[in-house]
Enzyme design. Structure first.
Site, PDB file in Angstrom:
ATOM      1  N   HIS A   1       0.156   9.225   0.676  1.00 28.00           N
ATOM      2  CA  HIS A   1      -0.984   8.519   1.097  1.00 28.00           C
ATOM      3  C   HIS A   1      -1.209   8.216   2.729  1.00 28.00           C
ATOM      4  CE1 HIS A   1       0.939   5.269   3.001  1.00 28.00           C
ATOM      5  NE2 HIS A   1       1.953   4.834   1.909  1.00 28.00           N
ATOM      6  N   ASP A   3       5.748   6.598   7.370  1.00 30.15           N
ATOM      7  CA  ASP A   3       4.830   5.771   6.004  1.00 30.15           C
ATOM      8  C   ASP A   3       3.502   5.539   6.100  1.00 30.15           C
ATOM      9  OD1 ASP A   3       4.869   4.347   3.338  1.00 30.15           O
ATOM     10  OD2 ASP A   3       5.518   2.376   4.301  1.00 30.15           O
ATOM     11  N   GLU A  27      -2.865   3.104  -0.475  1.00 24.46           N
ATOM     12  CA  GLU A  27      -1.440   2.776  -0.666  1.00 24.46           C
ATOM     13  C   GLU A  27      -0.700   1.663  -0.502  1.00 24.46           C
ATOM     14  OE1 GLU A  27       2.724   2.507  -1.566  1.00 24.46           O
ATOM     15  OE2 GLU A  27       1.675   2.900   0.472  1.00 24.46           O
ATOM     16  N   GLU A  28      -0.816   0.832   0.481  1.00 23.66           N
ATOM     17  CA  GLU A  28      -0.267  -1.012   1.184  1.00 23.66           C
ATOM     18  C   GLU A  28      -0.520  -1.694   0.538  1.00 23.66           C
ATOM     19  OE1 GLU A  28       2.282   0.479   2.718  1.00 23.66           O
ATOM     20  OE2 GLU A  28       2.760   1.723   3.775  1.00 23.66           O
ATOM     21  N   GLU A  87       6.476  10.553  -0.270  1.00 24.96           N
ATOM     22  CA  GLU A  87       6.759   8.733   0.171  1.00 24.96           C
ATOM     23  C   GLU A  87       8.132   9.419   0.789  1.00 24.96           C
ATOM     24  OE1 GLU A  87       5.505   6.107   0.862  1.00 24.96           O
ATOM     25  OE2 GLU A  87       3.974   5.444  -0.867  1.00 24.96           O
ATOM     26  N   HIS A 147       6.470   0.776   8.388  1.00 27.10           N
ATOM     27  CA  HIS A 147       6.219  -1.761   8.602  1.00 27.10           C
ATOM     28  C   HIS A 147       6.991  -1.946   9.777  1.00 27.10           C
ATOM     29  CE1 HIS A 147       4.810  -1.341   3.888  1.00 27.10           C
ATOM     30  NE2 HIS A 147       4.579  -0.269   4.395  1.00 27.10           N
TER      31      HIS A 147
END
Length: 429
Positions: free
Chosen positions: A123, A152, A186-187, A211, A397
Site C-alpha cells: 500500500h 509502513d 490501507e490505513e 507489509e 505510525h
C-alpha cells in the site's frame, strides 16, 4: 576371508553414492550466485526509489499526494514493461470513518510464458498528516534508513518494484502472469479497494503481501480480523430536577446494554469484544435523550464475527427501558487471515531459501496483531497468501522513529525473486 574382500568392494560404491548425495545437498544449499549478486547491485537503486517514495506525502486522506505517488509507481512499472493502469475506486464499502474521496490504486500485469499466477501487493498510503515530512525527511543513519511511512509501507512498494526489475534483468518470464497491486487506503481499512484486492487475488496461485517483517523478518500466515460495534440509544429529554419521570434516560439504557454485552469475548478462541468509547447527555440538569458507545472487536475466524454480530443483535432486544430505542451496527473492518496448507508449504520453502544465505526465517501461523490487506486477498483465493514479505523495521505510525534495516534489503530481494522463479518453474509444487 572372502567376506573381508567383498565388503570393501561393496563399500566403495556405497560411499561414493553417499558422497554424491552429500555433495548434491551442499550444492542445493548454496545461494544462486547470479541472483545474489544482482540483489546486491539492486540495493542502491531500491534505496533511491525508497527515497523518492518517502519524499511524497501520501496520507490516506491526502488524495492529491496519493495521485502523485500513484503516478510515480505507475511510471516505474511501465518502464519495466508491465501493462499498467491507475484505477479510481467505484465500489466503496463505507465505514464509519470513510472519507468522501478515496485515493487511487496502481494495477500492473506482466505476462510470461508459463502458467503460474503470482500477485504482489503493498500500500502507498500512510497515517501521517500533510506537512509532517519536513520534520522527518528520508535519511540514512548507520544501518538504518529513516522516514515517514518508510516501514509502513513504502518499503513494500519499493521491494515489489525492484523484484520485478531483477526478474527483467534476469530475463525471467516463466510465470504465467505477475500481477502488482498497490492501493492508497490501507490505513483506513481499505474501503475503496478491498473488493478489488479480493477479485484480483481470487484466481492466483500465490499472493505475497509486502507489509514489513517486523524487527526479525517473520513471515505471517495469519492476522487478526478487526471489527467495530456502534451502539446508539434514543430516549427522551426532560428536566432532571423538576420532572425526571417525563424523560427516557438514554444513559441508563446505554449502561444496561454495555453491561449485558461485557461477557461476549471468548479469549480461548481469539474472539475479543471491548467497549472503548461512550458519549451521553448535553447538560447536567437534562435527562439525556441520546447516548452512544463504540467497541473494538478482534477475531481469528470469519465465522466468529458472524456469530458475534448475531449475539449483539440478540442482546439489544433486552431493554432496561422499554420505551427507549436501541440500534446496533457492526462493521468488519478487516476479516482475519487464516493459515492454510498452501500457505504453509510456500512459507516452508521460503525457509529453505533463507538457509542458502545462512539465515533463519521465522514463520508465524498464529495471529499476533492487527489485520492487513492480505486477509482480503485470502477471502476467495484458491492459493497461498503470505504476509510480511517486506523489510525488517520498526516504528510504524510514529513520527520520530520509523525505520527499515538496510541489511535486510538483499536477503528480501533474493527471497522474493527466488520464490517467484521457483514457483513458476515447478520446483515448489
Amino acid at each position: 576371508m572372502p567376506r573381508s574382500r567383498t565388503a570393501p568392494s561393496l563399500a566403495r560404491p556405497l560411499l561414493a553414492s553417499l558422497w554424491l548425495v552429500c555433495a548434491a545437498t551442499v550444492a542445493r544449499a548454496e545461494p544462486a550466485a547470479d541472483i545474489q549478486a544482482l540483489a546486491q547491485k539492486e540495493q542502491q537503486p531500491l534505496l533511491d526509489t525508497l527515497r523518492d517514495l518517502v519524499s511524497i506525502e501520501s496520507g490516506s486522506k491526502d488524495v492529491e499526494g496519493l495521485n502523485v505517488i500513484a503516478g510515480r509507481v505507475a511510471d516505474q512499472l511501465r518502464q519495466l514493461g508491465g501493462t499498467v493502469e491507475i484505477l479510481q475506486p467505484t465500489d466503496i464499502y463505507r465505514l464509519d470513518d470513510t472519507p468522501e474521496t478515496i485515493g487511487p490504486a496502481v494495477h500492473a500485469v506482466f505476462k510470461g510464458t508459463g502458467s503460474k499466477k503470482i500477485m504482489l501487493i503493498a500500500h502507498m498510503d500512510t497515517v501521517y498528516l500533510k506537512g509532517m515530512l519536513k520534520d522527518q525527511p528520508f535519511r540514512i543513519d548507520g544501518d538504518k534508513a529513516y522516514g515517514l511511512g518508510i516501514a509502513d509501507d513504502k518499503q513494500g512498494v519499493a521491494l515489489i518494484l525492484h523484484t520485478v526489475a531483477m526478474l527483467q534483468k534476469l530475463n525471467f518470464k516463466d510465470y504465467g502472469t505477475l500481477t502488482v497491486l498497490t492501493n492508497g487506503d490501507e490505513e483506513i481499512s481499505s474501503p475503496g479497494w478491498r473488493s478489488t484486492i479480493t477479485k484480483f487475488a481470487a484466481d492466483q496461485d500465490v499472493v505475497f503481501s509486502f507489509e514489513g517483517g517486523g524487527t526479525d523478518g517473520t513471515l505471517r500466515l495469519a492476522t487478526s480480523g478487526i471489527g467495530s460495534a456502534y451502539l446508539t440509544v434514543t430516549g427522551k429529554s426532560s428536566h432532571a430536577g423538576a420532572r425526571p419521570e417525563g424523560g427516557i434516560n438514554a444513559l441508563y439504557e446505554l449502561s444496561h446494554q454495555v453491561l449485558q454485552m461485557k461477557d461476549l469475548s471468548k479469549p480461548e478462541q481469539g474472539l475479543k469484544l471491548n467497549w472503548t468509547v461512550s458519549k451521553a447527555g448535553t447538560n447536567r440538569n437534562v435527562i439525556p435523550a441520546e447516548a452512544s458507545a463504540q467497541a473494538d472487536a478482534r477475531a481469528l475466524k470469519v465465522s466468529d464475527f458472524d456469530e458475534l454480530e448475531k449475539a449483539l443483535q440478540d442482546k439489544i432486544k433486552n431493554r432496561l427501558l422499554p420505551d427507549s430505542k436501541v440500534a446496533l451496527k457492526f462493521e468488519v473492518r478487516r476479516p482475519p487471515l487464516e493459515a492454510n496448507d498452501a500457505s504453509r508449504q510456500v512459507a516452508a520453502y521460503g525457509k529453505t531459501i533463507y538457509q542458502e544465505l545462512g539465515m533463519p526465517l521465522k514463520v508465524d501461523e498464529k495471529a499476533t496483531g492487527g489485520g492487513t490487506d492480505a486477509a482480503f486477498a485470502a477471502l476467495k483465493t484458491r492459493g497461498a497468501v503470505v504476509e510480511g514479505m517486506g523489510l525488517s523495521g520498526f516504528g510504524a505510525h510514529s513520527n520520530d522513529a520509523e525505520y527499515v534495516k538496510l541489511d535486510t534489503i538483499v536477503p528480501r530481494l533474493y527471497l522474493t525473486t527466488r520464490m517467484i522463479m521457483d514457483l513458476s518453474t515447478g520446483k515448489l509444487k
